[in-house]
Design an enzyme around this catalytic site. Structure first.
Site, PDB file in Angstrom:
ATOM      1  N   ASN A   7       0.862  -1.187   0.000  1.00 18.71           N
ATOM      2  CA  ASN A   7       0.000   0.000   0.000  1.00 18.71           C
ATOM      3  C   ASN A   7       0.901   1.241   0.000  1.00 18.71           C
ATOM      4  OD1 ASN A   7      -1.443   2.281   1.100  1.00 18.71           O
ATOM      5  ND2 ASN A   7      -3.097   0.890   1.624  1.00 18.71           N
ATOM      6  N   ASP A   9      -0.057   4.492  -0.159  1.00 18.22           N
ATOM      7  CA  ASP A   9      -0.732   5.743   0.208  1.00 18.22           C
ATOM      8  C   ASP A   9       0.191   6.724   0.930  1.00 18.22           C
ATOM      9  OD1 ASP A   9      -3.043   4.628  -0.778  1.00 18.22           O
ATOM     10  OD2 ASP A   9      -3.982   4.308   1.182  1.00 18.22           O
ATOM     11  N   HIS A  10       1.005   6.187   1.842  1.00 17.80           N
ATOM     12  CA  HIS A  10       1.776   7.106   2.680  1.00 17.80           C
ATOM     13  C   HIS A  10       2.995   7.691   1.974  1.00 17.80           C
ATOM     14  CE1 HIS A  10      -0.994   6.825   5.825  1.00 17.80           C
ATOM     15  NE2 HIS A  10      -0.809   5.544   6.029  1.00 17.80           N
ATOM     16  N   ARG A  18       3.918  18.584   1.345  1.00 14.67           N
ATOM     17  CA  ARG A  18       4.599  19.737   0.779  1.00 14.67           C
ATOM     18  C   ARG A  18       3.827  20.376  -0.380  1.00 14.67           C
ATOM     19  NH1 ARG A  18       9.655  22.054   0.660  1.00 14.67           N
ATOM     20  NH2 ARG A  18       9.368  21.668   2.853  1.00 14.67           N
ATOM     21  N   HIS A  52      -5.605   3.817  -1.957  1.00 19.29           N
ATOM     22  CA  HIS A  52      -6.938   4.230  -1.499  1.00 19.29           C
ATOM     23  C   HIS A  52      -7.165   5.651  -1.990  1.00 19.29           C
ATOM     24  CE1 HIS A  52      -9.747   4.790   2.282  1.00 19.29           C
ATOM     25  NE2 HIS A  52     -10.365   5.032   1.145  1.00 19.29           N
ATOM     26  N   ARG A  54      -9.165   8.458  -1.479  1.00 20.81           N
ATOM     27  CA  ARG A  54     -10.120   8.912  -0.465  1.00 20.81           C
ATOM     28  C   ARG A  54     -10.954  10.062  -0.991  1.00 20.81           C
ATOM     29  NH1 ARG A  54      -8.437   6.931   4.926  1.00 20.81           N
ATOM     30  NH2 ARG A  54     -10.257   8.094   5.583  1.00 20.81           N
ATOM     31  N   ARG A  58      -6.715  13.107   0.349  1.00 19.07           N
ATOM     32  CA  ARG A  58      -5.645  13.586   1.226  1.00 19.07           C
ATOM     33  C   ARG A  58      -4.273  13.022   0.857  1.00 19.07           C
ATOM     34  NH1 ARG A  58      -7.404  10.655   6.789  1.00 19.07           N
ATOM     35  NH2 ARG A  58      -9.283  11.788   6.244  1.00 19.07           N
ATOM     36  N   GLU A  79      -8.627   0.525  -3.256  1.00 19.63           N
ATOM     37  CA  GLU A  79      -9.477   0.680  -2.069  1.00 19.63           C
ATOM     38  C   GLU A  79     -10.395   1.871  -2.265  1.00 19.63           C
ATOM     39  OE1 GLU A  79      -7.237   1.148   1.482  1.00 19.63           O
ATOM     40  OE2 GLU A  79      -6.264  -0.785   1.282  1.00 19.63           O
ATOM     41  N   THR A 109      -6.454   7.322   9.389  1.00 23.62           N
ATOM     42  CA  THR A 109      -6.378   6.222   8.426  1.00 23.62           C
ATOM     43  C   THR A 109      -7.626   5.376   8.661  1.00 23.62           C
ATOM     44  OG1 THR A 109      -5.018   4.377   7.670  1.00 23.62           O
ATOM     45  CG2 THR A 109      -4.926   4.879  10.012  1.00 23.62           C
ATOM     46  N   THR A 110      -7.801   4.314   7.903  1.00 27.34           N
ATOM     47  CA  THR A 110      -9.029   3.530   8.044  1.00 27.34           C
ATOM     48  C   THR A 110      -9.043   2.855   9.416  1.00 27.34           C
ATOM     49  OG1 THR A 110      -8.830   3.122   5.705  1.00 27.34           O
ATOM     50  CG2 THR A 110     -10.458   1.830   6.887  1.00 27.34           C
ATOM     51  N   GLU A 160     -10.836  -8.972   3.403  1.00 27.40           N
ATOM     52  CA  GLU A 160      -9.564  -8.588   4.020  1.00 27.40           C
ATOM     53  C   GLU A 160      -9.866  -8.348   5.494  1.00 27.40           C
ATOM     54  OE1 GLU A 160      -7.062  -5.691   2.039  1.00 27.40           O
ATOM     55  OE2 GLU A 160      -6.327  -4.940   3.963  1.00 27.40           O
ATOM     56  N   HIS A 200      -3.661  -3.937   7.816  1.00 25.10           N
ATOM     57  CA  HIS A 200      -3.705  -2.756   8.691  1.00 25.10           C
ATOM     58  C   HIS A 200      -2.844  -2.964   9.937  1.00 25.10           C
ATOM     59  CE1 HIS A 200      -5.463   1.213   9.547  1.00 25.10           C
ATOM     60  NE2 HIS A 200      -5.054   0.902  10.754  1.00 25.10           N
ATOM     61  N   GLY A 222       1.269  -1.194   4.344  1.00 15.25           N
ATOM     62  CA  GLY A 222       1.640   0.125   3.859  1.00 15.25           C
ATOM     63  C   GLY A 222       2.601   0.860   4.762  1.00 15.25           C
TER      64      GLY A 222
HETATM   65  N1  PXP Z   1      -5.713  -2.601   4.228  1.00 17.92           N
HETATM   66  C1  PXP Z   1      -6.629  -1.615   4.177  1.00 17.92           C
HETATM   67  C2  PXP Z   1      -8.012  -1.959   3.742  1.00 17.92           C
HETATM   68  C3  PXP Z   1      -6.288  -0.294   4.503  1.00 17.92           C
HETATM   69  O1  PXP Z   1      -7.221   0.677   4.449  1.00 17.92           O
HETATM   70  C4  PXP Z   1      -4.959  -0.014   4.862  1.00 17.92           C
HETATM   71  C5  PXP Z   1      -4.552   1.380   5.167  1.00 17.92           C
HETATM   72  O2  PXP Z   1      -5.241   1.913   6.205  1.00 17.92           O
HETATM   73  C6  PXP Z   1      -4.046  -1.068   4.907  1.00 17.92           C
HETATM   74  C7  PXP Z   1      -4.450  -2.351   4.578  1.00 17.92           C
HETATM   75  C8  PXP Z   1      -2.618  -0.842   5.256  1.00 17.92           C
HETATM   76  O3  PXP Z   1      -2.476  -0.472   6.590  1.00 17.92           O
HETATM   77  P1  PXP Z   1      -1.053  -0.007   7.094  1.00 17.92           P
HETATM   78  O4  PXP Z   1      -0.725   1.254   6.379  1.00 17.92           O
HETATM   79  O5  PXP Z   1      -1.258   0.166   8.562  1.00 17.92           O
HETATM   80  O6  PXP Z   1      -0.087  -1.112   6.756  1.00 17.92           O
END
Ligand code: PXP
Length: 247
Positions: A7, A9-10, A18, A52, A54, A58, A79, A109-110, A160, A200, A222
């Site tokens: 993942n 996202d981060h 920035r 994801h 969103r 964000r 996602e 986060t979720t 999941e 997660h 992630g």
């Molecule tokens: N799975 C889902 C459905 C998520 O929404 C997320 C991110 O919140 C993750 C996995 C990955 O979580 P993490 O970033 O804590 O590894």
């Protein structure tokens, strides 16, 4: 072999910290680029890439998703919230899979699993639309029997399991109980004929136990991989996690 969905996202979170306002006018590199992160993760053995999109945009932006769709060689797991606009977007994007997640603007986060029981009709409409398009739907749910059974009944091929409560309890007294819930949830999912993934809060430490969940197909990870990559680079962070998942 447990598969790894990375993942990213981060990586986009850091970029947006920035460039949220000024991306168009900044000039030069808009960094870090989550697509570059994804390609390096794939080279190091990631089995899929997860993002994801969103509602508040964000971190991941629509443009990131389209660029990923064009450039990654593995699978795109998208996602999304269970909302008509996202269904329409996913049908145009055609990811290999979608994962339905709950979404509220306030959460960082979720934070909890999707309540399939409460949102039965909306969830069913999403699953039906994806099944008709040949896109696999995964449901991000807590390890709760009613959620798992209804997910299977509604025709989702995958779930999941939300490992957040377990990860939060990892260093406390509740860990064994949370892990037992995940074991039961995994077993029930398999009995219902579902492919069972988890995600997660999984990191380089708790993976030693998470990997022992029976019959797991894939982990979506992630934050810990993006964090580790700051110090070791993306390739090493992904290789190390894969080695720990499948020693
Ligand atoms: N799975 C889902 C459905 C998520 O929404 C997320 C991110 O919140 C993750 C996995 C990955 O979580 P993490 O970033 O804590 O590894």
């Amino acid at each position: 072999m447990i598969l790894l969905g990375v993942n990213i996202d981060h990586c986009a979170t850091v970029r947006q910290a920035r460039y949220r306002q000024a991306a168009a006018t900044a000039g030069g590199a808009i960094e870090p680029d989550p697509v570059a992160f994804a390609l390096l993760a794939e080279q190091a053995g990631a089995d899929g890439i997860t993002v994801h999109l969103r509602e508040d945009r964000r971190h991941i932006q629509e443009r990131d998703v389209w660029r990923l769709r064009e450039s990654i060689a593995t699978r795109l797991n998208f996602e999304m919230a269970c909302a008509p606009a996202m269904v329409e977007f996913a049908l145009r994007l055609r990811p290999e899979s979608i994962c339905l997640v709950p979404e509220s603007r306030e959460e960082v986060t979720t934070e909890g699993g999707l309540d399939v029981v409460k949102n039965r009709d909306r969830v069913k409409a999403c699953i039906d639309a994806m099944n008709a398009a040949g896109i696999a739907t995964s449901l991000f749910i807590d390890p709760v029997a009613a959620q798992i059974e209804l997910g299977a009944q509604l025709g989702a091929p995958w779930i999941e399991l939300h490992t957040g409560a377990y990860a939060n309890a990892y260093h406390g007294a509740g860990r064994a109980a949370e892990f037992d819930r995940l074991v039961s949830g995994t077993r029930l999912g398999l009995q219902c004929g579902l492919t069972v993934n988890a995600g997660h809060g999984i990191n380089y430490v708790n993976i030693a136990e998470v990997r022992t969940l029976p019959g797991l197909h894939e982990l979506n990870i992630g934050h810990s991989i993006v964090s580790r990559a700051l110090f070791t680079g993306v390739g090493e962070a992904v290789r190390e996690m894969k080695a720990r998942m499948n020693p």
